[in-house]
Design an enzyme around this catalytic site. Structure first.
Site, PDB file in Angstrom:
ATOM      1  N   GLY A 185      15.060  31.538  13.147  1.00 51.02           N
ATOM      2  CA  GLY A 185      15.840  31.685  14.367  1.00 51.02           C
ATOM      3  C   GLY A 185      16.994  30.711  14.404  1.00 51.02           C
ATOM      4  O   GLY A 185      17.491  30.280  13.357  1.00 51.02           O
ATOM      5  N   ASN A 186      17.415  30.336  15.605  1.00 50.50           N
ATOM      6  CA  ASN A 186      18.590  29.472  15.726  1.00 50.50           C
ATOM      7  C   ASN A 186      18.215  27.993  15.669  1.00 50.50           C
ATOM      8  O   ASN A 186      17.050  27.617  15.820  1.00 50.50           O
ATOM      9  CB  ASN A 186      19.377  29.790  17.006  1.00 50.50           C
ATOM     10  N   THR A 187      19.221  27.169  15.476  1.00 51.72           N
ATOM     11  CA  THR A 187      19.005  25.739  15.272  1.00 51.72           C
ATOM     12  C   THR A 187      18.445  25.061  16.515  1.00 51.72           C
ATOM     13  O   THR A 187      17.581  24.176  16.413  1.00 51.72           O
ATOM     14  CB  THR A 187      20.323  25.070  14.851  1.00 51.72           C
ATOM     15  N   ALA A 188      18.909  25.467  17.695  1.00 52.98           N
ATOM     16  CA  ALA A 188      18.448  24.831  18.933  1.00 52.98           C
ATOM     17  C   ALA A 188      16.942  24.992  19.108  1.00 52.98           C
ATOM     18  O   ALA A 188      16.229  24.022  19.411  1.00 52.98           O
ATOM     19  CB  ALA A 188      19.191  25.420  20.132  1.00 52.98           C
ATOM     20  N   VAL A 189      16.443  26.201  18.902  1.00 56.10           N
ATOM     21  CA  VAL A 189      14.998  26.433  19.021  1.00 56.10           C
ATOM     22  C   VAL A 189      14.264  25.782  17.851  1.00 56.10           C
ATOM     23  O   VAL A 189      13.133  25.302  18.001  1.00 56.10           O
ATOM     24  CB  VAL A 189      14.684  27.936  19.108  1.00 56.10           C
ATOM     25  N   GLY A 190      14.903  25.747  16.689  1.00 55.36           N
ATOM     26  CA  GLY A 190      14.303  25.087  15.540  1.00 55.36           C
ATOM     27  C   GLY A 190      13.968  23.633  15.828  1.00 55.36           C
ATOM     28  O   GLY A 190      12.920  23.119  15.404  1.00 55.36           O
ATOM     29  N   GLU A 207      13.842  28.345   9.031  1.00 58.06           N
ATOM     30  CA  GLU A 207      14.882  29.225   8.499  1.00 58.06           C
ATOM     31  C   GLU A 207      15.894  29.448   9.615  1.00 58.06           C
ATOM     32  O   GLU A 207      15.694  30.279  10.494  1.00 58.06           O
ATOM     33  CB  GLU A 207      14.265  30.547   8.026  1.00 58.06           C
ATOM     34  N   CYS A 241      21.799  36.277   9.317  1.00 61.04           N
ATOM     35  CA  CYS A 241      21.927  34.817   9.252  1.00 61.04           C
ATOM     36  C   CYS A 241      22.793  34.348   8.094  1.00 61.04           C
ATOM     37  O   CYS A 241      23.376  33.266   8.153  1.00 61.04           O
ATOM     38  CB  CYS A 241      20.550  34.166   9.182  1.00 61.04           C
TER      39      CYS A 241
END
EC number: 1.2.1.3
Length: 485
Positions: A185-190, A207, A241
């Site tokens: 997913g996205n970096t913020a949620v990562g 990822e 992505c």
């Protein structure tokens, strides 16, 4: 959630998932599910992303089948213990590395390729002998429901379970202890996932994404270059992505690139793109509005047409883009392609290195030395020269990011390794105790010299003869004693 995780852990502790035969059976069952329920899978993904059956099959289903076949072919070799090189102190012992399952794995899937990006890590986790909790993305609702319905019909229902839900359910899941968390997913949620995992010291594979640059050298065939970029950028409506996020090129190439991409878009999707069965839609209204906001203040070379009712955004190219504008500050994840003029390859390299490390780097040039230079002087999760996306297709490659684009990797053997603990095993004999006297107190300088000789291969030349004679004497004594007993 706690009870569900506990139930899965109990199933893992039973040891049922460990035998090679069981792992192969589960992988074969998963393959059977894909083959027997292909229509259900195609329909669910098509409903979420307005994909044609051909695009669903070519972009998701075929990749899953290929990964399963690759695992089935190679898994018997991967699970075997691997002998390692020994030193003088262990030359009579048994030393090997035994791959071991980690335990209970949490896989949090993505919505943009909701089948392959959920099932592909599941394949690796099963192959490594783990139990798995699968959390599909709630944004691809139809695919999530399909997975919750089909997977229990084919896989062990205690070891592999699907939990659906939104942010609340995911947050509750992340409070539980897992042995590995795999998030796409996205970096913020990562960052949220990693913070939650840190409370239990749980390793993670993230990822993520980022702004994957595409440098076009003046020394290349622009017709071919623009066809390949157009395919990779507008596939899945830009919601990939590793799609090319922006183009770097000399200003003199900009107009040619715009014209050739425009002509290629017509060739791929026809005059009425909106009616093309091969052109998808944005996943939801929130993302639709986010992407539209990136167009504010930009020079649109072509495209820009939208339809909020159907979440349609036409393939769009922006020219003379200012690197400080919003479209260059976040991952686009949509069908907008900015072109940023640079003076030369040196400026392109500096431009890339001044920003966060991307998930992918694309370089187009007939000059392979230039491509190698960009590889050597930049950093990214992966690289494809003279094409886009294609490094994802090679399952002998590790696929993953670096820095803000992610950590860890998977695909093929790399998936097996990600979900395995490489356990070092040393088996010694209870005999030959005489050889161990050097490591027991009391200590002396001669023992230090022996340690240097055995472990560091450093020694005083004047003492070499004496050391060798002593060593031979010890070996002889050990052999005589072993023979006596």
């Amino acid at each position: 959630m706690e009870l569900e995780v506990r139930r899965v852990r109990q199933a893992f502790l039973s040891g049922r998932s460990r035998p090679l035969r069981f792992r192969l059976q589960q992988l074969e069952a998963l393959r059977r599910m894909v083959q027997e329920r292909e229509k259900d899978i195609l329909a669910a993904i098509a409903a979420d992303l307005c994909k044609s059956e051909f695009n669903v099959y070519s972009q998701e289903v075929i990749t899953v089948l290929g990964e399963i076949d690759f695992m089935l072919e190679n898994l018997p070799e991967w699970v075997t213990a691997k002998p390692v090189k020994k030193n003088v102190l262990t030359m009579l012992d048994e030393a090997y590395i035994q791959p071991q399952p980690l335990g209970v794995v949490l896989i949090i899937g993505a919505w943009n390729y909701p089948f392959v990006l959920t099932i592909q890590p599941l394949i690796g986790a099963i192959a490594a002998g783990n139990a798995v909790i699968i959390k599909p993305s709630e944004l691809s609702e139809n695919t999530a429901k399909m997975l919750a319905k089909l997977l229990p019909q084919y896989l062990d229902q205690d070891l592999y379970i699907v939990i659906n839900g939104g942010v609340e359910e995911t947050t509750e899941l992340l409070k539980q202890r897992f042995d590995h968390i795999f998030y796409t997913g996205n970096t913020a949620v990562g960052k949220i996932v990693m913070e939650a995992a840190a409370k239990h010291l749980t390793p993670v594979t993230l990822e993520l994404g980022g702004k994957s640059p595409c440098y076009i050298d003046k020394d290349c065939d622009l017709d071919i270059v623009c066809r390949r970029i157009t395919w990779g950028k507008y596939m899945n409506c830009g919601q990939t992505c590793i799609a090319p996020d922006y183009i770097l090129c000399e200003a003199s190439l900009q107009n040619q690139i715009v014209w050739k991409i425009k002509e290629t878009v017509k060739e791929f999707y026809g005059e009425n793109i909106k009616e093309s069965p091969d052109y998808e839609r944005i996943i939801n209204l929130r993302h639709f509005k986010r992407i539209l906001s990136l167009l504010e203040g930009q020079k649109i070379a072509f495209g820009g047409e939208t339809d909020e009712a159907t979440r349609y955004i036409a393939p769009t190219v922006l020219t003379d883009v200012d690197p400080k504008t919003k479209v260059m500050q976040e991952e686009i994840f949509g069908p907008i392609l900015p072109i940023v003029p640079v003076k030369n390859v040196d400026e392109a390299i500096n431009f890339i290195n001044e920003r966060e490390k991307p998930l992918a780097l694309y370089v187009f040039s007939h000059n392979h030395k230039l491509i190698k230079r960009m590889i050597d002087e930049t950093s990214s999760g992966g690289v494809t020269g003279n094409d886009v996306i294609m490094h994802f297709m090679l399952n002998s490659f590790p696929f993953g990011g670096v820095g803000s684009s992610g950590m860890g990797a998977y695909h093929g053997k790399h998936s097996f390794d990600t979900f395995s603990h490489q356990r070092p095993c040393l088996l010694k004999s209870l005999k030959r105790e005489g050889a161990n006297k050097l490591r027991y107190p009391p200590n002396s300088q001669s023992k230090v010299d022996w340690g240097k000789f055995f472990l560091l291969k450093r020694f005083n030349k004047e003492k070499l003869g004496l050391l060798l004679l002593t060593f031979l004497g010890i070996v002889a004594a050990v052999l005589v004693k072993a023979e006596y007993y």
